[in-house]
Design an enzyme around this catalytic site. Sequence first.
Site, PDB file in Angstrom:
ATOM      1  N   GLU A  66      14.881 -28.471  -4.586  1.00 12.82           N
ATOM      2  CA  GLU A  66      14.562 -27.375  -3.642  1.00 12.82           C
ATOM      3  C   GLU A  66      15.750 -27.275  -2.915  1.00 12.82           C
ATOM      4  O   GLU A  66      16.586 -28.237  -2.758  1.00 12.82           O
ATOM      5  CB  GLU A  66      13.470 -28.140  -2.711  1.00 12.82           C
ATOM      6  CG  GLU A  66      13.108 -27.218  -1.553  1.00 12.82           C
ATOM      7  CD  GLU A  66      12.146 -27.509  -0.619  1.00 12.82           C
ATOM      8  OE1 GLU A  66      11.626 -26.724   0.259  1.00 12.82           O
ATOM      9  OE2 GLU A  66      11.633 -28.657  -0.722  1.00 12.82           O
ATOM     10  N   CYS A 273       8.885 -26.461   0.443  1.00 14.55           N
ATOM     11  CA  CYS A 273       8.387 -25.482   1.479  1.00 14.55           C
ATOM     12  C   CYS A 273       9.027 -24.183   1.441  1.00 14.55           C
ATOM     13  O   CYS A 273       8.513 -23.232   1.934  1.00 14.55           O
ATOM     14  CB  CYS A 273       9.019 -26.218   2.693  1.00 14.55           C
ATOM     15  SG  CYS A 273       8.047 -27.711   3.273  1.00 14.55           S
ATOM     16  N   ASN A 405       2.047 -24.894  -2.285  1.00 17.70           N
ATOM     17  CA  ASN A 405       2.918 -25.963  -1.910  1.00 17.70           C
ATOM     18  C   ASN A 405       2.339 -26.508  -0.518  1.00 17.70           C
ATOM     19  O   ASN A 405       2.567 -25.735   0.334  1.00 17.70           O
ATOM     20  CB  ASN A 405       4.306 -26.001  -1.805  1.00 17.70           C
ATOM     21  CG  ASN A 405       5.153 -27.078  -1.468  1.00 17.70           C
ATOM     22  OD1 ASN A 405       5.410 -28.112  -2.282  1.00 17.70           O
ATOM     23  ND2 ASN A 405       5.644 -27.227  -0.045  1.00 17.70           N
ATOM     24  N   GLU A 406       1.913 -27.600  -0.365  1.00 16.29           N
ATOM     25  CA  GLU A 406       1.471 -28.194   1.025  1.00 16.29           C
ATOM     26  C   GLU A 406       0.547 -27.616   1.812  1.00 16.29           C
ATOM     27  O   GLU A 406       0.681 -27.521   2.969  1.00 16.29           O
ATOM     28  CB  GLU A 406       2.479 -29.109   1.343  1.00 16.29           C
ATOM     29  CG  GLU A 406       3.222 -29.889   0.612  1.00 16.29           C
ATOM     30  CD  GLU A 406       4.509 -30.822   1.489  1.00 16.29           C
ATOM     31  OE1 GLU A 406       4.561 -30.476   2.463  1.00 16.29           O
ATOM     32  OE2 GLU A 406       5.065 -31.450   0.650  1.00 16.29           O
TER      33      GLU A 406
END
Length: 854
Positions: A66, A273, A405-406
């Site tokens: 990332e 993120c 994602n999350e």
Amino acid sequence: MPAPRSFTTLAVTVLAAAPLVTAPAATAAPTAAPTAAPTAPGYTITARPAEVGPAIADTMHGIFFEDINDAADGGLYAELVRNRSFEFTGTDRAGWNGLTGWTTTTQGRGSGTATTVDGSARLDERNRTYLELALTSPAGSAFGVRNAGYGDGIAVQKGKRYDFSVWARTDARNGTPLTLVLDDAAGKRYTSPQHLVVRGDGWVKYTGTFTATATTNAARLSVLGSGSGTLRLDMVSLFPRETFKNRPNGLRKDLAEKIAALNPGFLRFPGGCIVNTGSHEAYDAAAGYPRARSYQWKDTVGPVETRATNANFWGYNQSYGLGYFEYFQFAEDIGAEPVPVVPAMLTGCGQNQATDDPELLQRHVQDALDLIEFANGPVTSTWGRVRAQMGHPAPFGVRRIGVGNEENLPAEYAANFVTFRDAIEARYPDITVIANSGPDDSGAVFDAHWAAARANGAEVVDEHYYNSPAWFLQNNGRYDSYDRSGPQVFLGEYASLDSKLSNALAEAAFMTGLERNADVVTMSSYAPLLAHVDNAQWKPDMIWFDNDQSWGSTSYEVQKLFMNNVGDRVVPSTATGAVLQPQPIGGGIGLSTWATAASYDDVRVSAPDGTALFADDFSDGNATGWTPLAGTGTWSAAGGAYTQSDTAALNTLVKGPDVGTSDYDLTLKATKTAGAEGFLVAFGVEDSGNYYWWNLGGWNNTRSVVEKATNGAKETLVARENQSITTGRTYDLRISVRGTKVTLFLDGQEWGSFDDDAVTEPFAQVVTRDDATGDLIVKVVNAQSTPAVTRVDLGDVRVKGKATMTVISGDPEAQNTRSAQPVEPVTSTVSGIRPTFTRTFPANSVTVLRIPTT
């Protein structure tokens, strides 16, 4: 349905006094002969090689990239010029602009002005800003700009070649002479100047090569124009000729080589993120690309000068020079399976927002389909042709793709996941679409995600969690009880929250559990992968770097040791030995705030029978019983309350008296007076790094949790989403502690509870078999300050009497840094290996024994 399997068990024995991980110990080097057992074995490992254990997927251990901590630009991406296309804005970071990273410079009596322009003369619609130099220099002089790269300068090595390029245009009738040179702040030159002439008022790419005449890490690239007229510049670039695999627009060699040395089974990218957080607006021809939009892969392919830039979630600019083609190419170069992740059209990472635009959702679904075509399609297809034009006609072979994602909204996520999955499976039935389980290892959101994944027939679920070393040592058996017939697990992000050897040992112990449960856990990757030492937003990180050197953390060494010694099949095994039983919650009480002003009153601690143990209503105007631990904040006792008034301070923890018992009730009143969040009430406080706290209105006043801090690393014990604290309202809080069990009450109603009763296992092991060599691979982690004398029984196998042993050990507080890397593996050959043998595994160590069989 997976075949039945055998789990490792560890007998429960209370250690009277065995400090875990935290006590320093001398580095223990492996010996060349069997270690004599000073005492009878305290541990046993019993393998059963005749039984068939789970096959271990080639993707068991991989890497996750990332763009956090300057991991891409200024990191893995080898470009040496910062803000090369003059696209930085205040949206990327407050105070930034098109000339961030640049300064003006002159030669002789040169003069002029430098201005960044978003105008009609732009190089490309997606590369909108360019530099305009108004030159007014007499003969023999020049005016221009210089760039110091990322950090304190550009690093060059004597004798190495560096390729520069620049897009330029001029309105000067006879052209504009352009000079490029690498020098330092004192004027010392590290290359001979390169001269060229820019001709014509249309964009042309000019190129050249420097050869460094000396070594430095503080060079600057100067670009100077002579004469008069308007000179426009864009995409000022400098690359080392020697990139990873010597690829143009390539990767920084030392970082890529460290990643390749891990021998990863897969590469998950580009986040994290950054995938799904931010605006989801599309390109607008008049306004250009909105900044801070979600990551969209089509922005990142094609010629680099036509790629858009974006405001990174982590607070800086992404040039997208490292784009999807480069990710796929890198995965291929290191033999890793590419696993791209696409936006699920919800914000993640603690934010709660979902798109309500069906058309926009469908556009992103189509983008996902186009992505698979880009990766796998024939050169005759629309996006396969783009891949081929970029230099790779053969397919990249994507088999898996992640969605989202999350996300904190399980129901909304599940609906979008099904939309993506159904569309992908309809066109590409061989592609596995990966779901996710939110940002925590447990809790209501986690459970809801998993329930939806099962109901929707998801094949794989991506779990993420960052916890303390203690959590990892308490959860070695996490996947022992997972449903063998349900979705498999992709542990896409995990780490112990620091970079000490103690963290790496805790992770290693946990990894033995991942491998033993290979029929459930099909993929796992530590995170984050990279961090610039001077620009890190997050710690831990696996590989650290500055502008001219890099080094692996203690976790890197452990990850590399495991990844290069995985094995192909689990050999069922059991272990016995000592563990640490949970301790009752004692310590003191505490109060804190985070970016918030708040007041507390009527603090009372009482025994279960109501007897007062402590009380403070602050009516006397002092707070003599409270001690600052965090060293920040402005506390005062006035007006009958204890108030913290600094809304900028992030942790203002103050400690009250020790309770003196593990059975008590803490009651108080709390009022938020200003700021971004709510308030924090602590209990079980030992010191500034060891405590529990109830965080009400955290994460920008969006959620409330109970966290446990162990040596500064926090883990979440209870989480409630979509909870906020109202400014000016007084809340009644009660925390009831009974040994290891805690119940929390908000305004008289039970808010939540937990029992911190997990057993800690400082000794962990796994046995696997390498099909190609026949080796038995025995991995043993001893995460405590005493050696572990261990009897190892390999069962009915023939062994050759010798083994290759690799040991990582040392002071549990040790860290690898820029100046020293004390934690490194030591490999030796050991003799005396029999089907049953005794070995002492050093304190604070991870050991891999590769035992040849006949």
